[in-house]
Design a protein around this motif. Structure first.
Motif, mmCIF file in Angstrom:
data_model
loop_
_atom_site.group_PDB
_atom_site.id
_atom_site.type_symbol
_atom_site.label_atom_id
_atom_site.label_comp_id
_atom_site.label_asym_id
_atom_site.label_seq_id
_atom_site.Cartn_x
_atom_site.Cartn_y
_atom_site.Cartn_z
ATOM 1 N N PHE A 85 0.847 -1.191 0.000
ATOM 2 C CA PHE A 85 0.000 0.000 0.000
ATOM 3 C C PHE A 85 0.886 1.247 0.000
ATOM 4 C CE2 PHE A 85 -2.682 -3.322 1.470
ATOM 5 C CZ PHE A 85 -3.953 -2.989 1.066
ATOM 6 N N TYR A 86 0.274 2.363 -0.348
ATOM 7 C CA TYR A 86 1.028 3.615 -0.249
ATOM 8 C C TYR A 86 1.213 3.921 1.236
ATOM 9 C CZ TYR A 86 -0.085 4.131 -5.174
ATOM 10 O OH TYR A 86 -0.190 3.930 -6.514
ATOM 11 N N TYR A 88 2.086 6.381 2.913
ATOM 12 C CA TYR A 88 1.740 7.706 3.443
ATOM 13 C C TYR A 88 0.240 7.878 3.635
ATOM 14 C CZ TYR A 88 1.049 8.298 -1.557
ATOM 15 O OH TYR A 88 0.645 8.123 -2.864
ATOM 16 N N GLU A 93 -8.057 6.629 3.979
ATOM 17 C CA GLU A 93 -7.681 7.361 2.757
ATOM 18 C C GLU A 93 -7.500 6.414 1.576
ATOM 19 O OE1 GLU A 93 -5.329 11.114 4.856
ATOM 20 O OE2 GLU A 93 -4.264 9.258 4.401
ATOM 21 N N THR A 94 -6.919 5.254 1.844
ATOM 22 C CA THR A 94 -6.710 4.287 0.767
ATOM 23 C C THR A 94 -8.056 3.825 0.200
ATOM 24 O OG1 THR A 94 -4.667 3.528 1.784
ATOM 25 C CG2 THR A 94 -5.696 2.039 0.210
ATOM 26 N N SER A 96 -10.844 5.382 0.407
ATOM 27 C CA SER A 96 -11.475 6.533 -0.235
ATOM 28 C C SER A 96 -10.911 6.723 -1.646
ATOM 29 C CB SER A 96 -11.223 7.777 0.614
ATOM 30 O OG SER A 96 -11.773 8.902 -0.003
ATOM 31 N N TYR A 97 -9.598 6.597 -1.768
ATOM 32 C CA TYR A 97 -8.935 6.717 -3.073
ATOM 33 C C TYR A 97 -9.510 5.695 -4.058
ATOM 34 C CZ TYR A 97 -4.921 6.623 -6.380
ATOM 35 O OH TYR A 97 -4.120 6.655 -7.504
ATOM 36 N N LEU A 98 -9.494 4.446 -3.637
ATOM 37 C CA LEU A 98 -9.942 3.384 -4.554
ATOM 38 C C LEU A 98 -11.446 3.484 -4.827
ATOM 39 C CD1 LEU A 98 -7.784 0.471 -3.108
ATOM 40 C CD2 LEU A 98 -7.336 1.872 -5.112
ATOM 41 N N ARG A 100 -13.180 6.300 -4.941
ATOM 42 C CA ARG A 100 -13.378 7.415 -5.885
ATOM 43 C C ARG A 100 -12.974 7.002 -7.298
ATOM 44 N NH1 ARG A 100 -13.695 12.605 -3.212
ATOM 45 N NH2 ARG A 100 -13.630 12.244 -0.979
ATOM 46 N N VAL A 101 -11.894 6.240 -7.395
ATOM 47 C CA VAL A 101 -11.480 5.757 -8.720
ATOM 48 C C VAL A 101 -12.596 4.926 -9.347
ATOM 49 C CG1 VAL A 101 -9.966 4.030 -9.793
ATOM 50 C CG2 VAL A 101 -8.972 5.854 -8.426
ATOM 51 N N ARG A 129 -1.175 5.579 9.523
ATOM 52 C CA ARG A 129 -0.566 5.416 8.203
ATOM 53 C C ARG A 129 -0.098 3.979 7.995
ATOM 54 N NH1 ARG A 129 2.684 11.028 7.107
ATOM 55 N NH2 ARG A 129 0.909 12.367 7.536
#
Lengths: 308, 366
Positions: A85-86, A88, A93-94, A96-98, A100-101, A129
Motif C-alpha cells: 500500500f502507499y 503515506y 484514505e486508501t 477513499s482513493y480506490l 473514488r477511482v 498510516r
C-alpha cells in the motif's frame, strides 16, 4: 461470469499458461490449485490486467479483460499476491482513493469503509498510516479494499498468505460469508484444507494446463488412494510391515512410530474392513484404524504426479 | 448481496479519474521528506546567495561618498539642453542610484544644481545610465559626487536565477524519478492496477501531482526572490515573469524526462541517479563540448533552459566568437528565446508520450 478461452501466456520459450479453458459460473466459489510454477498466479495476473495474455480471451462478466480492462474490472475486487500500500495513506484514505477511482459516491464510501474495516477488524487502525502496518495487517486491508465496492467477482490470490492462524480463520470466515452472499469467487491457494473448507469447485492446473475442474465432492469420490493410519497396542515389527505392504490394494506401508504405520491404500471404501481384518490376522492388536489426510490432498497428489 | 451490486455506480470517465489520482498522489509529496528537503534547499541557497556577497565585500546597496566624476568638455553650441547649453558631461558608474540623493561638489564645495547641472537617467529595460550634464564651464575644477546606489534588479535576480535550473533538476529527481518504477518495485501496482482505471490515467495523474509538487517549490523560490529583489534592488526586472515561465517549461520537460526514465528502468535507485546525473552532468557536458567544437546544440534541453536566466538581460545576449590566436576561437552561444520554448515543449511531449507507452506495456511479472 469468469471465462477463460484458449488462454495462453508465454515467457520466452516457457509456456506459463497453455490453452487454458475454464468457466466459473455466477455465485460459485472456485479454488484454483496447482504446484508452484503451474500458472495459477500468471492466470490471475492476466485476469486482473497486471500482465497481458499472449493469446486467447479472459472474460469477466462477459467483457474481455485483454481488450477492455477498464470495463472488465469495473465489478471485480482483487487481491493479488500480497500487495503493498502507499505508506503515506491511512486505511480510510486508501479506501477513499480506490472508491473514488471506482466512482463510488462519498456517502457510500464512508458507509462501506466503516463496514469493511469492521469486517476485517481494523477499525482501531483506520487513521494510522499504513507504512507502520505488519504484513498480516496489509493482507487484511487488501481483502478489505477488494470488498469495498461490493463487487460481483472476487479474485483472490492466496488470500491467507502472511496471516497468523487466527487471521487465516477470520479470512476464511469472511470468504464463507461472501460465498453465502452468492459472490463469485475465484481463489488460488496452496492450502488444500482451506480450499476444501471454502470452495464449491476446484480447478487444478499444472504446466499451465487444466488437469481437472469439478465439484469438490465429486473429486473426493474420484480419489483413488487413501492414507490409513494403523496404531497397535505394541510395536509393529518391520517384517509385519513388509507383509502388510504386500496385501491386496496396499500401495505402500511404512512405520510412522514403533507402534503405528501409515498405509497408502487404493480401493473402494468397503474393502477397508477386509484390510483391517487381514492386519489383525497377522497378530497386530489394532487399537486405532483411521484415514489421515484430505481427499483433496490425495486427488491433488495423484493428478499432479500423473501430469509430471 | 452480490447480485444487486451491478449498476450501483458507473465507473468515472478517464478525465474524472485523473484529478482523483492527482489528489492522492500529491499527498505522497505533501507528506514526504522530499518536499521539505526541497524547501530546505531553497532556504539554504537563498540565505547563502543573499548573505555571501556582502560578507565578501560586494554589497547590494550603499552610499558612494566623494566619488570623482570624470567630466568631458563639450562644445556648448553642439549639445543644447533645453534653454541651456551643455559645457561638459560626466557619468555615474552605478547601475541604479537614488536620484534624489545625488549631491555634487565642485572643488570640495557643494555644487547646487539650480541652473548649473542636471542629471539625466536613460533606462534600458531595468538598467539605467546616469549622465550629468554640466551647464557652465567647469574646466580646471574637480567634480565629485555623493549618492546612494543599489544593485539593479537584473543583476540581483540573475545571481539567484543561476540556481533555478538546479532547483528544477532537484524537483524532477525528487518528485519524478521513481514515480513509475516505484509502482513495480514497491509492489503498489498490485493494489492499483487491478482497478478500472487505464494506465494512461494513472500516469497522467501521477505526472500532474509530481508537477504540482515541483511547482510549489519553484513558486516559493520565485516569490522569495521577488520579495528580496523588491527589498534589495527596489524593484523587479520587467522579464522576471518570463523567466518564471521558462522555469516552469523546464520543469515540465525535465519532469517528463524523469518519468520516461522511471518507465524505462527497473530500479528506483538507478532511475533517481540517472535522472540527476543526466541533467547535472551529462547534458551540460554535451553542451560544453558543443561550444568547444563550435557547434550550437539548439536541441539540448539544458542549453535551452539557459533562457530562464538570459531573458533578464537587456538586450538579450547574442552569440559571440572571440579569436584566441593559435588556440582557435572561443565561441559563446545563447539559446534562441523562441526556440527554447519549442525545444522544451518538444522534450515534454516526446518524453511523456514514450513514457506513457512504456508504462502501458510494462508488465507486473515476477
Amino acid at each position: 461470469m469468469i471465462e477463460l478461452q484458449k488462454l495462453n501466456k508465454s515467457f520466452g520459450p516457457i509456456k506459463a499458461v497453455d490453452d487454458l479453458d475454464l468457466r466459473v459460473t455466477r455465485g460459485t466459489t472456485v479454488g484454483f490449485l496447482g504446484p508452484n510454477g503451474a500458472g495459477k498466479t500468471t492466470t490471475i495476473k492476466i485476469l486482473t490486467d497486471l500482465i497481458s495474455a499472449t493469446s486467447g480471451h479472459a472474460l469477466l462478466s462477459g467483457v474481455d479483460v485483454v481488450s477492455d480492462p477498464k470495463a472488465a474490472l469495473s465489478h471485480v475486487g482483487a487481491v493479488v499476491e500480497t500487495p503493498e500500500f502507499y505508506p503515506y495513506l491511512t486505511p480510510v484514505e486508501t479506501l477513499s482513493y480506490l472508491g473514488r477511482v471506482r466512482g463510488m459516491p462519498a456517502a457510500e464510501i464512508d458507509r462501506r469503509t466503516n463496514e469493511v474495516l469492521a469486517q476485517i477488524k481494523m477499525e482501531q487502525w483506520r487513521t494510522t498510516r499504513i507504512g507502520k502496518f505488519s504484513k498480516g495487517m496489509k493482507q487484511r486491508l487488501a481483502i478489505g479494499q477488494a470488498l469495498l465496492h461490493e463487487p460481483d467477482i472476487l479474485i483472490l490470490d492466496e488470500p491467507t498468505s502472511g496471516l497468523d492462524p487466527r487471521g487465516m480463520v477470520e479470512v476464511r470466515e469472511i470468504i464463507k460469508q461472501l460465498k453465502k452472499d452468492h459472490y463469485t469467487i475465484f481463489m488460488s491457494s496452496h492450502l488444500l484444507n482451506e480450499v476444501e473448507e471454502t470452495c464449491d469447485r476446484v480447478a487444478l492446473i499444472d504446466h499451465g494446463k487444466l488437469l481437472v475442474y469439478d465439484d469438490i465432492d465429486t473429486l473426493a469420490k474420484l480419489t483413488k488412494t487413501t492414507k490409513l493410519e494403523v496404531v497397535g497396542s505394541s510395536a509393529i515389527a518391520a517384517p509385519l510391515v513388509e507383509r502388510i505392504s504386500k496385501m491386496p490394494g496396499v500401495v505402500h506401508a511404512e512405520n510412522a512410530t514403533d507402534r503405528s504405520l501409515v498405509v497408502t491404500y487404493e480401493g473402494p471404501e468397503e474393502s477397508r474392513a477386509d484390510l483391517l481384518r487381514s492386519i489383525q490376522s497377522l497378530g497386530v492388536n489394532v487399537v486405532s484404524f483411521s484415514s489421515v489426510g484430505l481427499p483433496l490432498e490425495m486427488m491433488y497428489m495423484d493428478l499432479v504426479k500423473e501430469s509430471r | 448481496m452480490a447480485e444487486t451490486h451491478e449498476a450501483k455506480h458507473g465507473v468515472p470517465s478517464d478525465m474524472e479519474q485523473i484529478p482523483v489520482v492527482w489528489r492522492y498522489e500529491l499527498l505522497r509529496y505533501l507528506r514526504s521528506w522530499r518536499l521539505y528537503a526541497s524547501f530546505a534547499v531553497v532556504a539554504l541557497v537563498m540565505v547563502l546567495l543573499y548573505l555571501l556577497p556582502p560578507l565578501l565585500g560586494e554589497s547590494y546597496s550603499g552610499t558612494d561618498t566623494g566619488t570623482e566624476i570624470w567630466v568631458t568638455p563639450m562644445d556648448p553650441s553642439a549639445v543644447p539642453a533645453g534653454p541651456y547649453a551643455v559645457y561638459a558631461t560626466g557619468t555615474i558608474n552605478r547601475s541604479q542610484i537614488d536620484v534624489d540623493s545625488v549631491v555634487l561638489y565642485k572643488d570640495g564645495v557643494e555644487y547646487p544644481s539650480a541652473g548649473t547641472w542636471t542629471l539625466n537617467e536613460v533606462s534600458f529595460g531595468s538598467a539605467s545610465v546616469y549622465t550629468i550634464l554640466v551647464l557652465e564651464n567647469v574646466t580646471g575644477s574637480e567634480i565629485t559626487a555623493t549618492y546612494e546606489w543599489y544593485i539593479s534588479p537584473e543583476s540581483f535576480e540573475t545571481l539567484f536565477l543561476n540556481f533555478a535550473s538546479f532547483l528544477v533538476i532537484i524537483c524532477a529527481t525528487f518528485f519524478g524519478a521513481d514515480a513509475i518504477v516505484g509502482e513495480f518495485q514497491n509492489r503498489t501496482g498490485y493494489l492499483v492496477f487491478p482497478n478500472p482505471m487505464k494506465r494512461a490515467v494513472l500516469f497522467i495523474g501521477k505526472f500532474l501531482a509530481s508537477l504540482t509538487a515541483g511547482m510549489i517549490v519553484l513558486t516559493i523560490f520565485y516569490v522569495a526572490l521577488a520579495v528580496l529583489s523588491l527589498f534589495s534592488a527596489r524593484g523587479i526586472d520587467d522579464d522576471f515573469l518570463l523567466s518564471f515561465v521558462y522555469s516552469v517549461e523546464f520543469l515540465v520537460a525535465a519532469m517528463a524526462v524523469a518519468y520516461l526514465i522511471s518507465s524505462l528502468l527497473k530500479g528506483s535507485t538507478g532511475a533517481t541517479v540517472l535522472t540527476f546525473f543526466l541533467f547535472i552532468m551529462i547534458m551540460p557536458i554535451v553542451d560544453s563540448v558543443g561550444m568547444f567544437a563550435g557547434v550550437k546544440i539548439e536541441g539540448s534541453l539544458t542549453f535551452s533552459s539557459g533562457a530562464l536566466i538570459y531573458v533578464l538581460s537587456d538586450p538579450y545576449p547574442s552569440d559571440t566568437s572571440q579569436d584566441m590566436g593559435p588556440m582557435g576561437s572561443l565561441d559563446v552561444y545563447y539559446p534562441d528565446p523562441v526556440l527554447a520554448h519549442v525545444v522544451m515543449l518538444a522534450y515534454a511531449l516526446a518524453s511523456l508520450g514514450l513514457g506513457m507507452y512504456l508504462f502501458r506495456r510494462r508488465q507486473l511479472a515476477g
